[in-house]
Every structure is written in structure tokens, then in C-alpha cells.
Design an enzyme around this catalytic site. Structure first.
Site, PDB file in Angstrom:
ATOM      1  N   ASP A  87      -1.969  -4.799  -3.873  1.00  0.00           N
ATOM      2  CA  ASP A  87      -1.363  -5.484  -4.540  1.00  0.00           C
ATOM      3  C   ASP A  87      -0.711  -6.637  -3.807  1.00  0.00           C
ATOM      4  O   ASP A  87      -0.248  -6.580  -2.757  1.00  0.00           O
ATOM      5  CB  ASP A  87       0.110  -5.489  -5.174  1.00  0.00           C
ATOM      6  N   ARG A  88      -1.285  -7.474  -4.396  1.00  0.00           N
ATOM      7  CA  ARG A  88      -0.378  -9.030  -3.906  1.00  0.00           C
ATOM      8  C   ARG A  88       1.427  -9.394  -3.132  1.00  0.00           C
ATOM      9  O   ARG A  88       1.536  -9.377  -2.573  1.00  0.00           O
ATOM     10  CB  ARG A  88      -1.115 -10.066  -4.435  1.00  0.00           C
TER      11      ARG A  88
END
Length: 343
Positions: A87-88
Site C-alpha cells: 500500500d502506498r
């Protein structure tokens, strides 16, 4: 191309195992509230043509960072690999491998990028391939909890298992990626291999989620059908249940084996009898997607119906915030746990 299909949307309203959560809550309020740590499941050798980097990144995209590492090392972007996308919007730790033959290892202490820290550098004899990890450790903070008692009950329930859904992020807004796969199967050319892979995965995952959702609705998420294809939890081999005798049911109860659903592709379903008929009839309305997956070279596989979070713990930080820690095998989604907890 059918213009109606061009605008078609695919519902992501899959059934909840324990009913729709009674408490609302927020997660990913900050990157620090969503921690992920990758577990390769094997030791790196310390020698070889591949330089492996243990990297902490906060608020950064995995693919973009891979390209930046390639630039720094002065190698082609294709020579950088990783086990999985992270996940960013999170604080994550994961491995990257860079194919750099020879004895000289770049000085990665000189690599500077906002939100990125290289924690370890070690060589290995082969590259880290996509999916080549055992699982991930998660530490997630939920905030603004509206009903503490309802969430406390849900925290107990999810430890018994949650639907092993592919997460909503795989499908895109309103199922866009599934629709894109359908139009691709109808003749639209997609030159970008990465996009093709996303669309194929979304279509296949959508059919899998449909089977789980239906089995929850029909109260068959733990109750086997004759011919259900089950997986040994220890070694991931499969076989169909050709009887539902007490001894067979006990193996399921002890979680020696688990029920599975199909990941569609070429070849015969590995389920038999009643289970095969159930899966065939249920997915018959998606024949165009099935044919497209087969044509694009995917093979019949299986995936467990339920996901059991391991090493689960929950600690209340205050009356409206709770920190949840758990471990999931590779390919499983933390959002599948969270969606059973809060709305």
C-alpha cells in the site's frame, strides 16, 4: 463491441460472514496507522548476482520506488523485482532485488528519497519473484469507533475466520477492472502487459468472490457439499470430498483441511458431484468471462473459502481507537478482515 457492456458495472456488494458491521470506524488516517511487514519465509544466502534491499517506505508506491532504485543502481528497470505490491498509504517494509552481476555493490547509503529508508543490503543467488513470500504482518489502528461493544464482539468473531475475498482495490471503482477485462475479451486491444494482468486478475478474482458470497448466503461457508474440493492446510494439495462421514467432518472441524472455491481457467473443475454442479450453475452467467480467462492461458486453480488471521491481538488505545495486529498468508487481504469489523 456492445455499447451496453462498455458501460456495464460489476457490483462489489459481497455478503458479510457475520452480518454488516454495527460499528463505524476509520483506518489509514495516517500512514503510521497502517503498518505492513513482509515475511519472505526463507533466508537470503548473502552471495549471488542479486542485491536484495530491505526497505521501509512511508507514503510511497512500490513500482515507482523500484524505478528509482534502478536509476540509482544504473540498471534497467526490468532488473528490479519484488515479491508484492504494498500500500502506498502506509508504513511498509518489503524486499526488493536488483540484478547486479559482479562483485561491486552500489553504496545504497547514498540513496536518498523522501519517506524511504534502506534498512539492509544483502546478496542472494536468485531474484525475488512476484508472490515469492510467505505472508505479511499487519499492525493497523482503527479510529473514531462509534460502538465499542459491537466492535469488541466483531474482534472475537473474526478470529474464527473471515471470507477470503480478494480486496475491493483489485476490482477498481464500480468494478471497472472487471468490465475492462470483459471488453478486452470482446476484442479491445490492451498493449500494456501490466494492465492486461490487472484486468485478468480482476475478472478471475470476481468469479471467486461470487462463489464465496453465494456460499455465505446459502449457509455453506463451513458446511461441505458432496464433492467439495478441499485443501490440506499444511501442504496445499487438493482432493474432492467423496463422502461426508463423521471422520471427514472432524478433519474440517480441526482445520486439517479447508473448503476451497475455483480460480477459473482452462481444464476441468477439480470439484465433483454436488459441489461441481453448484459452482457450474452459479458461474454460468459469466461464461464470456470464463472463456476469456481460458483463452488468455489461465489454468484451473483453487483458493480457500475462509481466511483465518494468525497471531491476532487487539489493544484499545482509548475508547474510540484500537490497534489490531495479525498475520496473513501471501495473497490474502487485510481489507477482508477489516470489512467484517467496521463500516
Amino acid at each position: 463491441m456492445n455499447e451496453e457492456n462498455e458501460k456495464q458495472q460489476f457490483s462489489l456488494d459481497f455478503n458479510y460472514l457475520y452480518g454488516k458491521p454495527q460499528s463505524s470506524g476509520l483506518f489509514k488516517q495516517s500512514c503510521e496507522d497502517f503498518n505492513v511487514q513482509e515475511d519472505l519465509g526463507f533466508e537470503l544466502t548473502g552471495e549471488g548476482e542479486h542485491v536484495c534491499l530491505w526497505v521501509q517506505k512511508v507514503g510511497e508506491n512500490t513500482q515507482f520506488l523500484a524505478r528509482e532504485l534502478a536509476k540509482f543502481a544504473e540498471i534497467p528497470a526490468k532488473n528490479v523485482s519484488y515479491a508484492g505490491l504494498k500500500d502506498r498509504q502506509g508504513d511498509t517494509k518489503q524486499w526488493f532485488s536488483l540484478h547486479i552481476p559482479g562483485k561491486i555493490t552500489p553504496d545504497f547509503s547514498l540513496f536518498e528519497f523522501p519517506g524511504v529508508t534502506i534498512l539492509k543490503v544483502i546478496r542472494h543467488h536468485k531474484k525475488i519473484k512476484t508472490g515469492a513470500l510467505a505472508g505479511n504482518y499487519f499492525s493497523i489502528v482503527l479510529r473514531e469507533i462509534s460502538d465499542k461493544s459491537a466492535l469488541q464482539k466483531a474482534l472475537q468473531q473474526v478470529q474464527e475466520g473471515v471470507p477470503n475475498y480478494f480486496g475491493a482495490q483489485r476490482f477498481g471503482f464500480d468494478g471497472y477492472n472487471v468490465n475492462a477485462a470483459l471488453t478486452m475479451f470482446q476484442g479491445r486491444k490492451i498493449k500494456d502487459r501490466f494492465k492486461r494482468g490487472i484486468y485478468l486478475s480482476a475478472a478471475r478474482s470476481y468469479l471467486f468472490n461470487q462463489v464465496i458470497s453465494a456460499r455465505i448466503k446459502d449457509a455453506l461457508y463451513k458446511t461441505p457439499l458432496l464433492g467439495d474440493c478441499v485443501q490440506f492446510v499444511g501442504n496445499r494439495s487438493f482432493f474432492p470430498l467423496m463422502d461426508l462421514e463423521p471422520a471427514t467432518m472432524e478433519r474440517l472441524e480441526r482445520r486439517e483441511v479447508c473448503l476451497t472455491a475455483p480460480l477459473w481457467g482452462a481444464g476441468e473443475l477439480t470439484s465433483e458431484l454436488d459441489a461441481k454442479e453448484y459452482e457450474t450453475v452459479l458461474l454460468s452467467k459469466y461464461q464470456e468471462i470464463q472463456a476469456g480467462l481460458v483463452k488468455n492461458g489461465l489454468k484451473q486453480e483453487r483458493r480457500p473459502l475462509l481466511l483465518i488471521p494468525e497471531k491476532f491481538s487487539a489493544v484499545w488505545l482509548d475508547d474510540r481507537s484500537v490497534k489490531i495486529d495479525f498475520y496473513l498468508p501471501s495473497g490474502c487481504y487485510a481489507t477482508s478482515v477489516l470489512r467484517e469489523l467496521v463500516i
